[in-house]
Design an enzyme around this catalytic site. Structure first.
Site, PDB file in Angstrom:
ATOM      1  N   ASP A 202       3.113  -2.803   8.267  1.00  0.00           N
ATOM      2  CA  ASP A 202       2.101  -2.636   7.217  1.00  0.00           C
ATOM      3  C   ASP A 202       1.075  -1.587   7.635  1.00  0.00           C
ATOM      4  OD1 ASP A 202       0.715  -3.013   4.870  1.00  0.00           O
ATOM      5  OD2 ASP A 202       0.043  -5.048   5.315  1.00  0.00           O
TER       6      ASP A 202
ATOM      7  N   GLU B 243      -0.645 -10.760   3.436  1.00  0.00           N
ATOM      8  CA  GLU B 243      -0.449  -9.923   4.637  1.00  0.00           C
ATOM      9  C   GLU B 243      -0.756 -10.730   5.896  1.00  0.00           C
ATOM     10  OE1 GLU B 243      -1.471  -5.623   2.551  1.00  0.00           O
ATOM     11  OE2 GLU B 243      -3.034  -6.609   3.682  1.00  0.00           O
TER      12      GLU B 243
ATOM     13  N   LYS C 206      -7.413   6.754   9.712  1.00  0.00           N
ATOM     14  CA  LYS C 206      -7.762   5.325   9.732  1.00  0.00           C
ATOM     15  C   LYS C 206      -8.357   4.875  11.071  1.00  0.00           C
ATOM     16  CE  LYS C 206      -5.930   4.804   5.606  1.00  0.00           C
ATOM     17  NZ  LYS C 206      -4.837   3.955   5.260  1.00  0.00           N
TER      18      LYS C 206
ATOM     19  N   GLY D 133      -7.545  -3.332   1.296  1.00  0.00           N
ATOM     20  CA  GLY D 133      -7.924  -2.345   0.277  1.00  0.00           C
ATOM     21  C   GLY D 133      -7.083  -2.488  -0.986  1.00  0.00           C
ATOM     22  N   GLY D 134      -5.859  -2.953  -0.793  1.00  0.00           N
ATOM     23  CA  GLY D 134      -4.960  -3.150  -1.930  1.00  0.00           C
ATOM     24  C   GLY D 134      -4.947  -4.598  -2.422  1.00  0.00           C
TER      25      GLY D 134
ATOM     26  N   GLY E  89       0.838  -1.208   0.000  1.00  0.00           N
ATOM     27  CA  GLY E  89       0.000   0.000   0.000  1.00  0.00           C
ATOM     28  C   GLY E  89       0.863   1.244   0.000  1.00  0.00           C
TER      29      GLY E  89
ATOM     30  N   ASP F 254      -6.630  -0.203   6.543  1.00  0.00           N
ATOM     31  CA  ASP F 254      -7.720   0.637   6.035  1.00  0.00           C
ATOM     32  C   ASP F 254      -8.535   1.229   7.179  1.00  0.00           C
ATOM     33  OD1 ASP F 254      -7.294   0.168   3.166  1.00  0.00           O
ATOM     34  OD2 ASP F 254      -7.692  -1.904   3.729  1.00  0.00           O
TER      35      ASP F 254
ATOM     36  N   LYS G 239      -8.077  -4.725   6.657  1.00  0.00           N
ATOM     37  CA  LYS G 239      -7.012  -4.596   5.668  1.00  0.00           C
ATOM     38  C   LYS G 239      -7.474  -5.244   4.361  1.00  0.00           C
ATOM     39  CE  LYS G 239      -2.833  -5.470   6.693  1.00  0.00           C
ATOM     40  NZ  LYS G 239      -2.548  -4.321   5.792  1.00  0.00           N
TER      41      LYS G 239
END
Ligand code: 5RP
EC number: 5.3.1.6
Length: 219
Positions: free
Chosen positions: A81, A103, A121, A96-97, A29, A84, A94
């Site tokens: 990391d 991950e 966030k 979004g990507g 991200g 979101d 998490k």
């Protein structure tokens, strides 16, 4: 400060958690991308990285940082990391990507999950950001129907195939009061590869970029 400047500040602040001579778990991200830049500045002091996406791998390699296969590594000191959304218990949404599966795997191997986020966030209740679920393609409709039974409104993320060859359903309309319970329920649906709820294993440290500087939050 812009949101990207806040992301950059936390990406660079995460360097303080990197132990020289180790392999570092690296996320995906725009915030993680700043961390990769920071890692590049100390590349001679680390052994290398394990990466959560093809995109991060490409960037790490372009900076001359060796990238190890996850199977070659027994454990990692840290995984760094973005997220979101993150709540007060350091549980996250998490994906979004679309990198949620790798991950989750790397965060499971890491002793410490260092979450780097800008203050936008932070939420009280997870779920305003649509919850990503990675699904085996042939199970897409079945999983969508099961997610509706859980109160969600799943939306097929068009034109996205994950690094693992799967598809993503983004689940709207959830107010996630019990993140652990929902993570477990969604994990039990046949055809689900990974749900982007990181509740059973949340973050250990949060570096939050605010207009007053980077705040370090631990439990
Ligand atoms: C990718 C992720 C990212 O960490 C998340 O989407 C946050 O991204 P960004 O740092 O660009 O705001 O989970 O799958």
């Amino acid at each position: 400060m812009t949101q990207d400047e806040l992301k950059k500040a936390v990406g660079w602040a995460a360097l303080e958690f990197v132990t020289p001579g180790t392999i570092v778990g690296v996320g995906t991200g725009s915030t993680a991308s700043h961390f990769i830049d920071a890692l590049g500045s100390i590349k001679d002091q680390i052994e290398g990285a394990v990466s959560s996406s093809e995109a991060s791998t490409e960037k790490l390699k372009s900076l001359g940082i060796p990238v190890f296969d996850c199977n070659e590594v027994d454990s990692l000191d840290i995984y760094v990391d973005g997220a979101d959304e993150i709540n007060g218990n350091m549980q996250m949404i998490k994906g979004g990507g679309a990198a949620l599966t790798r991950e989750k795997i790397i965060s499971a191997i890491a002793k410490k999950f260092i979450c780097i986020v800008d203050s936008s966030k932070k939420v009280d209740v997870l779920g305003k950001f649509p919850l990503p679920v990675e699904v085996i393609p042939m199970a897409r409709s079945y999983v969508a129907r099961e997610l509706v039974k859980l109160g969600g409104l799943p939306e097929y993320r068009l034109n996205v195939v994950t690094d693992n060859g799967n598809v993503i359903l983004d689940v709207h309309n959830l107010a996630i009061i019990d993140p652990v319970e929902l993570e477990n329920k969604i994990n039990r649906i046949a055809g689900v590869v990974t749900v982007g709820l990181f509740a059973n294993r949340g973050a250990d440290v949060v570096l939050m970029g605010t207009l007053d500087g980077v705040k370090t939050i631990t439990q």
